[in-house]
Enzyme design. Structure first.
Site, short mmCIF file in Angstrom:
data_model
loop_
_atom_site.label_atom_id
_atom_site.label_comp_id
_atom_site.label_asym_id
_atom_site.label_seq_id
_atom_site.Cartn_x
_atom_site.Cartn_y
_atom_site.Cartn_z
N GLU A 141 0.67 -1.32 -0.04
CA GLU A 141 0.11 0.41 0.13
C GLU A 141 0.57 1.07 0.32
O GLU A 141 1.86 1.30 1.00
CB GLU A 141 -1.04 0.29 1.04
CG GLU A 141 -2.36 -1.33 1.31
CD GLU A 141 -2.15 -1.41 2.96
OE1 GLU A 141 -2.05 -0.84 3.29
OE2 GLU A 141 -2.75 -3.00 2.90
N SER A 162 -4.27 -5.02 0.34
CA SER A 162 -5.68 -6.52 -0.06
C SER A 162 -3.79 -7.04 0.63
O SER A 162 -3.51 -7.98 -0.10
CB SER A 162 -5.34 -7.30 -0.77
OG SER A 162 -6.96 -6.91 -1.28
N GLU A 163 -4.10 -7.38 1.96
CA GLU A 163 -2.86 -8.08 2.98
C GLU A 163 -2.66 -9.14 2.45
O GLU A 163 -1.50 -9.99 2.36
CB GLU A 163 -2.44 -7.96 4.82
CG GLU A 163 -2.14 -6.34 4.83
CD GLU A 163 -3.52 -5.31 4.49
OE1 GLU A 163 -3.50 -4.36 4.84
OE2 GLU A 163 -4.88 -5.75 4.36
N ASP A 186 -0.11 -4.37 13.21
CA ASP A 186 -0.95 -4.28 13.55
C ASP A 186 -1.82 -5.91 11.99
O ASP A 186 -2.91 -6.35 12.18
CB ASP A 186 -2.14 -3.68 13.04
CG ASP A 186 -1.35 -2.31 14.49
OD1 ASP A 186 -1.77 -3.19 15.61
OD2 ASP A 186 -0.41 -2.10 14.16
N HIS A 221 -2.87 -0.16 15.66
CA HIS A 221 -2.18 0.42 15.01
C HIS A 221 -0.82 1.02 14.95
O HIS A 221 0.05 1.02 14.59
CB HIS A 221 -1.95 1.18 14.44
CG HIS A 221 -3.68 1.40 12.76
ND1 HIS A 221 -4.48 1.16 12.58
CD2 HIS A 221 -2.91 1.82 11.99
CE1 HIS A 221 -5.70 1.36 11.97
NE2 HIS A 221 -4.39 1.86 11.19
#
Length: 822
Positions: free
Chosen positions: A500, A530-531, A556, A598
């Site tokens: 990203e 879309s990890e 995270d 986070h």
């Protein structure tokens, strides 16, 4: 976020109606007579033969699982056997046009696909190529077994090689195609273009996209087929993989010969069930799976449903879809309708479906109906077909006996050498570049603006008088990461990086600033959020032979890629019998200031998983040297970076960070400051809090601290720590990971065992609190501070005269918190 693509509100807000093109369903209607122009008599018969071999192979497995014998030969197989009996036409049709340059990925139910693709590759390869494959694979070990007493042609020998090697693998024999470490649900044979099956439903959905990305970026021939079941359309990796595969940028932003879609077919082996759930009418809402293609792009992914009970219909579809891919218009979504006679597994009594339903599909058994068509077309006689069936039976019986003979096909001897599997967990390679060709870049490295800027910085944080240079003048942590990355981009032509905000932003934390100008789009690009696919595609790219650096913006977010990080990335090297390498370096940024979702340090979670190397540098010198080493290697690495220190200068290495290339071996902790009374071992950014505490202990209490930075969690060399504890007799361990279940606890336990006679007090762990992470203004109450270290030393190691405790490290408090789960 490319500036050249204007988002015009006038155009975007215009009223319109989306029109979705029709999606063909079961449109194939040719007769064998009409197909004679596309197939020879031998081709027609070979299709039947391949279907029969697959059916006999799986019938044998079913009988062994349910009755304990096959044709009178007894054997007990306790392992899995997810069978595709009934789906043979789909598998053979899928593989018919493919050769060894085409890669297939599968599921837990992929024996048939393995055999179909293997038989297709054998047919297309010449004798010399086949002998080279068999002679070179594991030094010819499998070949020597199947060659004994064999008198026949090379292609027949290769078929024996395939059937025996696959069956030995399923039966966990060392002579299997993956040394028995893959087994039924993970078997693969890359020389024939057979890439991993996957025991996790939908697991191949994003990995296969990475393989297609590898072929595209590196201009490799062939296509990729993701063989996944209809039920996998409910799984994240499949959806994320398809979203990644249909990115507009392949057509709009990638340049020159890179412009165009990925060469991949999502081949849905639609047997209409997911375990006991009926996908059409119960667990899904699409009715016809091909409808899904319309959700992904304006081409409907060229989606089509094809009758998978007719091998010629599937071959016809592949011929047309492969032409689409040749035109760079992929990806393609193919809904191949089929049915499994067998249950989900041999223990499945099929209580969720009626006997009448199963029998209605058995009446149109593709092997029977296709055989009748061959006879009606006078392409084969019943005698011919019966001979094929008998030959298949003899081949499978021969392979069954041979693969279960302990004297010929032993299991891995873990009694004689109990570290055999451990030695396969990592390849520990050192490779400058994965291919020997010139890397594609936009300008010479020395002309890069960021390279020029860094060349003017102070590579040590302090001047000759010990005063710090201004932050702008200091060579920073992020600069060390940049130098390692840019060096490898100009060295390894296969290297790509994505995640990203990787391109135009220069990375979320400015590590990649300057690379946008240096690299073409296909080497550095932005991915969807879309990890799972970010990591999954990197796995596919790496296992095919490319080096890749995917980025997870916040630690995270590892949870969003949990299966890929914990179940896929660490396992494929060992499950391949060390055939596959995995040069994947996952950059993970550990947050701060942004609260509970986070700011977490999950390094302990990753370190718990065997098969991953875990790195967490805390200084610019270590960041550059360790990233260089990770990028030189051939193993999967999770490379943690703390957001708190991206802007910090080099404060420990007095010579500064070298301009030239250097590596720091993974696994070696570093003594940042020598001392004699207490050892402090830190992980990550807590190095600086530990140093602050060490300064106070020295100046106020006269305690000399030996400060050690772990730098790497896996592997980890205990020797320097042992030597330090022998000298100091005391050790405190600290990191930002929350204390419960942390890697610090593992270190402390091992240090206790290794240094028991040298310790004057038990090792003390100072981790973060077992809470949610609060807002930035309250973080000092969550993350370890210098005062915490002083309190822990005072209460657990040695009393500090006049010290007032603000954080309770007493046994009573530990018991109280544990009882409450905090």
């Amino acid at each position: 976020m490319p500036k050249q693509q204007l988002l015009d509100p006038v155009e975007i807000r215009k009223p319109q109606m989306l029109e979705i093109a029709p999606i063909p369903v079961n449109q194939y209607n040719k007769s064998i007579e009409e197909e004679k122009e596309n197939f020879s008599k031998n081709d027609f018969v070979r299709i039947f033969r391949d279907m029969v071999i697959i059916r006999e192979f799986e019938t044998m497995l079913n009988l062994i699982k349910t009755t304990g014998e096959y044709l009178g030969y007894p054997y007990n197989h306790p392992g899995p056997a997810h069978l595709s009996i009934g789906q043979e036409a789909s598998a053979v049709g899928m593989a018919y046009l493919l050769d060894s340059d085409d890669y297939i990925f599968g599921s837990h139910r992929s024996h048939g696909e393995i055999l179909a693709k293997g038989l297709s590759s054998i047919h297309k390869m010449n004798d010399k190529e086949l002998m080279e494959v068999m002679e070179e694979y594991f030094g010819g070990e499998i070949l020597r077994i199947v060659q004994k007493d064999f008198k026949g042609d090379t292609k027949s020998l290769a078929q024996r090689f395939l059937i025996y090697g696959t069956l030995a693998e399923i039966f966990a024999r060392e002579t299997g195609i993956n040394k028995g470490l893959g087994g039924s649900m993970h078997a693969f044979f890359t020389p024939f273009g057979i890439y991993p099956n996957n025991a996790i439903v939908g697991g191949s959905g994003d990995i296969s996209v990475g393989a297609a990305l590898y072929k595209k970026v590196n201009r490799k021939p062939g296509i990729v087929v993701a063989n996944i079941g209809d039920a996998s359309l409910g799984c994240g990796p499949v959806w994320e993989g398809m979203v990644f595969a249909t990115m507009d940028q392949f057509h709009t932003l990638w340049e020159d010969d890179m412009k165009g879609g990925l060469p991949i077919i999502f081949n849905i082996m639609n047997n209409q069930y997911g375990m006991g759930g009926q996908t059409s009418g119960e667990t899904m809402g699409y009715n016809i799976a091909a409808r899904v293609g319309a959700a992904l792009n304006s081409d409907n992914m060229h989606a089509e449903r094809v009758d998978g009970y007719n091998p010629l219909a599937v071959i016809d579809a592949y011929r047309r879809k492969m032409e689409i891919i040749q035109q760079k218009r992929g990806p393609v979504f193919l809904d191949v309708l089929t049915y499994r006679f067998s249950g989900h597994s041999p223990s499945d009594a099929s209580s969720y479906r009626s006997k009448e339903e199963v029998e209605s599909w058995q009446k149109i058994d593709s092997i029977v109906t296709y055989g009748e068509e061959l006879m009606n077309a006078e392409l084969a006689s019943r005698t011919d077909l019966n001979k094929i069936k008998k030959d298949a039976e003899n081949l499978v019986l021969w392979a069954t006996k041979l693969s279960t003979d302990d004297s010929v096909s032993p299991r891995m001897d873990l009694v004689k050498s109990n570290e055999l599997i451990g030695e396969m967990m990592f390849s520990n390679g050192s490779v400058d570049k994965m291919e020997d060709r010139t890397p594609e870049v936009n300008h010479p490295m020395e002309e890069n603006s960021r390279v020029k800027q860094i060349s003017k910085k102070e590579r040590y944080a302090f001047d000759a008088d010990g005063k710090p240079f201004s932050a702008l003048k200091q060579y920073q942590y992020r600069d060390g990461l940049f130098e390692a990355m840019v060096d490898r981009f100009y060295k390894d032509p296969t290297l790509i990086a994505y995640g990203e905000e990787n391109r135009d932003w220069g990375g979320a934390f400015a590590v990649y600033r300057g690379l946008t100008e240096a690299l073409p789009y296909h080497r550095l690009f932005n991915s969807p959020i879309s990890e799972g696919a970010i990591i999954g595609t990197a796995i596919g790219y790496g296992m095919c032979g490319g080096r890749v650096v995917p980025e997870i913006m916040y630690c995270d977010f590892l949870g969003r890629s949990g299966d890929e990080v914990f179940n896929q990335l660490p396992k494929w090297q060992a499950m391949s019998g060390n055939i596959i390498k995995m040069p994947v370096v996952v950059r993970v940024s550990v947050g701060s200031k942004y609260g509970a979702q986070h700011s977490q340090d999950w390094s302990s979670l990753v370190a718990h998983i065997p098969g991953i190397k875990v790195v967490f540098p805390a200084t610019p010198y270590d960041a550059k040297g360790l990233l260089n080493a990770a990028l030189q290697g051939t193993d999967p690495v999770i490379f943690f970076e703390s957001q708190r220190i991206y802007g910090i200068g080099e404060e420990f290495q007095k010579g500064g960070v070298p301009e030239e290339y250097y590596e720091i071996p993974l696994g070696e902790p570093d003594i940042k400051r020598e001392g004699s009374d207490l050892t402090i071992l830190s992980i990550g950014a807590t190095l600086y809090k530990a140093r602050e505490a060490a300064d106070i202990l020295q100046s106020k209490y006269g305690i000399s601290v030996e400060l050690i930075d772990a730098r790497t969690l896996v592997p980890f060399n205990y020797e320097p720590v042992i030597e330090s504890v022998k000298k100091t007799g005391r050790i405190l361990l600290t990191s930002d990971a929350n204390e419960r279940g942390s890697y610090l606890k593992d270190l402390a336990q091992n240090i206790t065992e290794l240094c028991f006679d040298d310790l004057d007090a038990p090792p003390v762990v100072v981790g973060s609190r077992n809470w949610i992470i609060p807002a930035h203004e309250l973080e000092d109450f969550y993350f370890p501070q210098a005062e915490w270290v002083l309190d822990a030393v005072h209460e657990k190691i040695v009393p500090l005269k006049g010290h007032k405790v603000t954080n309770d490290f007493s046994d009573e408090k530990k018991i109280w918190r544990a009882a409450r789960g905090i």
